[in-house]
Design a protein around this motif. Structure first.
Motif, PDB file in Angstrom:
ATOM      1  N   HIS A  16      53.360  23.633  90.637  1.00 36.76           N
ATOM      2  CA  HIS A  16      53.596  23.025  89.320  1.00 36.76           C
ATOM      3  C   HIS A  16      52.496  23.358  88.316  1.00 36.76           C
ATOM      4  N   GLU A  17      51.247  23.434  88.779  1.00 37.90           N
ATOM      5  CA  GLU A  17      50.154  23.695  87.829  1.00 37.90           C
ATOM      6  C   GLU A  17      49.971  25.195  87.594  1.00 37.90           C
ATOM      7  N   GLN A  18      49.991  25.985  88.678  1.00 38.53           N
ATOM      8  CA  GLN A  18      49.673  27.409  88.528  1.00 38.53           C
ATOM      9  C   GLN A  18      50.906  28.309  88.452  1.00 38.53           C
ATOM     10  N   GLY A  19      52.088  27.763  88.681  1.00 39.50           N
ATOM     11  CA  GLY A  19      53.317  28.536  88.488  1.00 39.50           C
ATOM     12  C   GLY A  19      53.709  29.458  89.629  1.00 39.50           C
ATOM     13  N   VAL A  20      53.143  29.254  90.829  1.00 36.10           N
ATOM     14  CA  VAL A  20      53.560  30.053  91.986  1.00 36.10           C
ATOM     15  C   VAL A  20      54.960  29.570  92.401  1.00 36.10           C
ATOM     16  N   PRO A  21      55.887  30.500  92.671  1.00 36.22           N
ATOM     17  CA  PRO A  21      57.225  30.047  93.072  1.00 36.22           C
ATOM     18  C   PRO A  21      57.166  29.191  94.344  1.00 36.22           C
ATOM     19  N   LEU A  22      57.961  28.150  94.378  1.00 35.33           N
ATOM     20  CA  LEU A  22      57.976  27.244  95.534  1.00 35.33           C
ATOM     21  C   LEU A  22      58.193  28.006  96.843  1.00 35.33           C
ATOM     22  N   THR A  23      59.094  28.993  96.803  1.00 35.20           N
ATOM     23  CA  THR A  23      59.433  29.713  98.041  1.00 35.20           C
ATOM     24  C   THR A  23      58.257  30.501  98.600  1.00 35.20           C
ATOM     25  N   ASN A  24      57.232  30.785  97.770  1.00 36.19           N
ATOM     26  CA  ASN A  24      56.088  31.565  98.254  1.00 36.19           C
ATOM     27  C   ASN A  24      54.932  30.681  98.726  1.00 36.19           C
ATOM     28  N   GLU A  25      55.087  29.375  98.599  1.00 32.48           N
ATOM     29  CA  GLU A  25      53.950  28.507  98.909  1.00 32.48           C
ATOM     30  C   GLU A  25      53.778  28.300 100.406  1.00 32.48           C
ATOM     31  N   HIS A  26      54.870  28.002 101.089  1.00 33.81           N
ATOM     32  CA  HIS A  26      54.808  27.866 102.550  1.00 33.81           C
ATOM     33  C   HIS A  26      54.954  29.266 103.149  1.00 33.81           C
ATOM     34  N   ASP A  27      54.158  29.594 104.159  1.00 34.79           N
ATOM     35  CA  ASP A  27      54.292  30.925 104.760  1.00 34.79           C
ATOM     36  C   ASP A  27      54.128  30.837 106.269  1.00 34.79           C
ATOM     37  N   PRO A  28      54.376  31.963 106.956  1.00 31.06           N
ATOM     38  CA  PRO A  28      54.340  31.910 108.428  1.00 31.06           C
ATOM     39  C   PRO A  28      52.962  31.526 108.977  1.00 31.06           C
TER      40      PRO A  28
ATOM     41  N   ARG B 118      61.559  26.707 103.107  1.00 32.33           N
ATOM     42  CA  ARG B 118      60.611  26.987 102.018  1.00 32.33           C
ATOM     43  C   ARG B 118      61.263  26.986 100.639  1.00 32.33           C
ATOM     44  N   THR B 119      62.598  26.867 100.602  1.00 24.79           N
ATOM     45  CA  THR B 119      63.248  26.799  99.287  1.00 24.79           C
ATOM     46  C   THR B 119      63.285  25.362  98.766  1.00 24.79           C
ATOM     47  N   ARG B 120      62.861  24.423  99.622  1.00 25.72           N
ATOM     48  CA  ARG B 120      62.920  23.008  99.213  1.00 25.72           C
ATOM     49  C   ARG B 120      61.526  22.398  99.166  1.00 25.72           C
ATOM     50  N   PRO B 121      61.352  21.362  98.325  1.00 24.49           N
ATOM     51  CA  PRO B 121      60.037  20.720  98.252  1.00 24.49           C
ATOM     52  C   PRO B 121      59.720  19.906  99.504  1.00 24.49           C
TER      53      PRO B 121
ATOM     54  N   PHE C   9      51.131  17.612 107.533  1.00 26.11           N
ATOM     55  CA  PHE C   9      51.503  18.874 106.908  1.00 26.11           C
ATOM     56  C   PHE C   9      52.296  18.625 105.624  1.00 26.11           C
ATOM     57  N   SER C  10      53.198  17.642 105.692  1.00 25.76           N
ATOM     58  CA  SER C  10      53.982  17.308 104.505  1.00 25.76           C
ATOM     59  C   SER C  10      53.047  16.874 103.364  1.00 25.76           C
ATOM     60  N   ASP C  11      51.997  16.132 103.707  1.00 23.37           N
ATOM     61  CA  ASP C  11      51.036  15.688 102.686  1.00 23.37           C
ATOM     62  C   ASP C  11      50.257  16.883 102.115  1.00 23.37           C
ATOM     63  N   ALA C  12      49.920  17.842 102.998  1.00 19.62           N
ATOM     64  CA  ALA C  12      49.236  19.057 102.514  1.00 19.62           C
ATOM     65  C   ALA C  12      50.143  19.778 101.517  1.00 19.62           C
ATOM     66  N   MET C  13      51.426  19.860 101.860  1.00 24.36           N
ATOM     67  CA  MET C  13      52.367  20.543 100.965  1.00 24.36           C
ATOM     68  C   MET C  13      52.548  19.782  99.656  1.00 24.36           C
ATOM     69  N   GLU C  14      52.448  18.466  99.721  1.00 25.12           N
ATOM     70  CA  GLU C  14      52.555  17.674  98.477  1.00 25.12           C
ATOM     71  C   GLU C  14      51.448  18.108  97.501  1.00 25.12           C
ATOM     72  N   VAL C  15      50.222  18.241  98.030  1.00 24.53           N
ATOM     73  CA  VAL C  15      49.101  18.651  97.179  1.00 24.53           C
ATOM     74  C   VAL C  15      49.287  20.105  96.731  1.00 24.53           C
ATOM     75  N   ARG C  16      49.633  20.978  97.661  1.00 23.48           N
ATOM     76  CA  ARG C  16      49.774  22.398  97.330  1.00 23.48           C
ATOM     77  C   ARG C  16      50.875  22.627  96.298  1.00 23.48           C
ATOM     78  N   GLU C  17      51.967  21.892  96.437  1.00 24.12           N
ATOM     79  CA  GLU C  17      53.050  22.054  95.450  1.00 24.12           C
ATOM     80  C   GLU C  17      52.590  21.568  94.078  1.00 24.12           C
ATOM     81  N   ALA C  18      51.864  20.432  94.058  1.00 27.07           N
ATOM     82  CA  ALA C  18      51.392  19.908  92.758  1.00 27.07           C
ATOM     83  C   ALA C  18      50.477  20.933  92.087  1.00 27.07           C
ATOM     84  N   VAL C  19      49.588  21.553  92.880  1.00 27.35           N
ATOM     85  CA  VAL C  19      48.573  22.436  92.295  1.00 27.35           C
ATOM     86  C   VAL C  19      49.095  23.868  92.107  1.00 27.35           C
TER      87      VAL C  19
END
Ligand SMILES: CC(C)(COP(=O)(O)OP(=O)(O)OC[C@H]1O[C@@H](n2cnc3c(N)ncnc32)[C@H](O)[C@@H]1OP(=O)(O)O)[C@@H](O)C(=O)NCCC(=O)NCCS
Length: 296
Positions: A47-59, A19-22, A34-44
């Motif tokens: 990068h857009e809303q400023g949520v730390p990358l490490t908090n985007e993917h979760d259990p 989760r520390t990597r894109p 799943f990788s494609d879902a993360m591509e969208v989630r990371e963009a939105v």
């Protein structure tokens, strides 16, 4: 843009996801959807809303169903070339059609961590100390990377359970639309990349997920043969948790109206809280599902 299409990914092992990597630096066995879902989630969200990358993917990602919408986009790979004197085309434009992931959402099965505390401020699913929370003003902005990062208090056992997303069945506080016991699924991580908003991409994703839930109402019901009565913490077969169409979402305040269009109602009893600095409320919807055969 060509005709969009939707891919659906059922729960899948995501061992080794870092989760520390894109998304593009993950192990090769991570499913493409799943990788494609993360591509969208990371963009939105990142990068857009400023949520730390490490908090985007979760259990919850591994145990969830994901839907991803793609658009076939024609991209120019080399421009047309013309003779500067005659103006004749000496090399035609080269292009290729690519499928771009443009939107996503996920459905998280029960059981869930407890409903967030009204007024609570959560970062990476952990409730923060009030006094350390001097950075966020509750104005909808994400926690910034300023000098005074909010400090997570020592984890209580409840926080650890939140992180592991593994509460015992039926152990929550009652709210307006949830009795604290009934199993519900959670719609979340809904995102559409900015260029494609306003074209009912989110609406199509939700309709696909809703239809799938209506067609597969027993999919998330726990199997006694797999888990055993002890792990399910039930005494008799009649107490086995069974999904009855209840859907929850933790809605960013700015998109309440969108969920209301789909029939969700704000759960006043859940109150308002902050996730990654963004104000959220709880909303519920009851889908009318046909009685199916529980997986027992
Ligand atoms: C929220 C989001 C997913 C909507 O995606 P979208 O594809 O543009 O949404 P849709 O076009 O399917 O909109 C569905 C309906 O909601 C309305 N709507 C969309 N965004 C809205 C908003 N922010 N507020 C109020 N209504 C909204 C649309 O007008 C449409 O209404 P209609 O059916 O009457 O025409 C997108 O704006 C986004 O990714 N935002 C950032 C991430 C986010 O906030 N996610 C939600 C987390 S809870």
């Amino acid at each position: 843009m060509g005709t969009p299409f939707i891919s659906h990914l059922e729960p899948t092992r995501l061992d080794g996801y870092d989760r520390t990597r894109p998304y593009y630096q993950q192990p090769g066995h991570v499913p493409k959807t799943f990788s494609d879902a993360m591509e969208v989630r990371e963009a939105v969200f990142v990068h857009e809303q400023g949520v730390p990358l490490t908090n985007e993917h979760d259990p919850d990602d591994a145990r969830s169903c994901h839907w991803v919408m793609y658009a076939s986009v024609n991209l120019t790979t080399a421009p047309e070339e013309r003779d500067p004197h005659s103006g004749e085309v000496i090399r035609p434009r080269k292009s290729e059609t690519r499928s771009l992931p443009i939107g996503t959402l996920r459905i998280v099965p029960f059981p869930h961590p407890p409903h967030p505390q009204p007024g609570g401020r959560y970062v990476d699913n952990v409730l923060l100390d009030d006094e350390s929370d001097n950075e966020k003003k509750g104005d909808g902005t994400a926690a910034s990377s300023g000098t005074a990062r909010p400090r997570a208090r020592t984890l209580t056992s409840v926080d650890e359970e939140r992180q592991a997303s593994a509460l015992p069945f039926g152990a929550d506080r009652p709210t307006t639309y949830h009795d604290g016991k009934e199993p519900y699924v959670k719609l979340g991580r809904m995102a559409v990349i900015p260029e494609f908003r306003g074209h009912h991409i989110a609406g199509q994703l939700w309709r696909a997920a809703k239809k799938w839930l209506e067609d597969n109402p027993t999919f998330f019901n726990p199997s006694v043969t797999e888990l055993g009565m002890d792990q399910l913490k039930v005494g008799v077969a009649g107490d086995i948790p069974k999904w009855n169409g209840l859907v929850c979402c933790h809605a960013q305040e700015s998109v309440i109206k969108l969920y209301e269009r789909w029939g969700f109602k704000v759960d006043e009893g859940m109150g308002k809280w902050y996730e990654e600095g963004i104000p959220h409320v709880g909303m519920f919807l009851r889908l009318h599902i046909k009685e199916g055969n529980p997986k027992v």
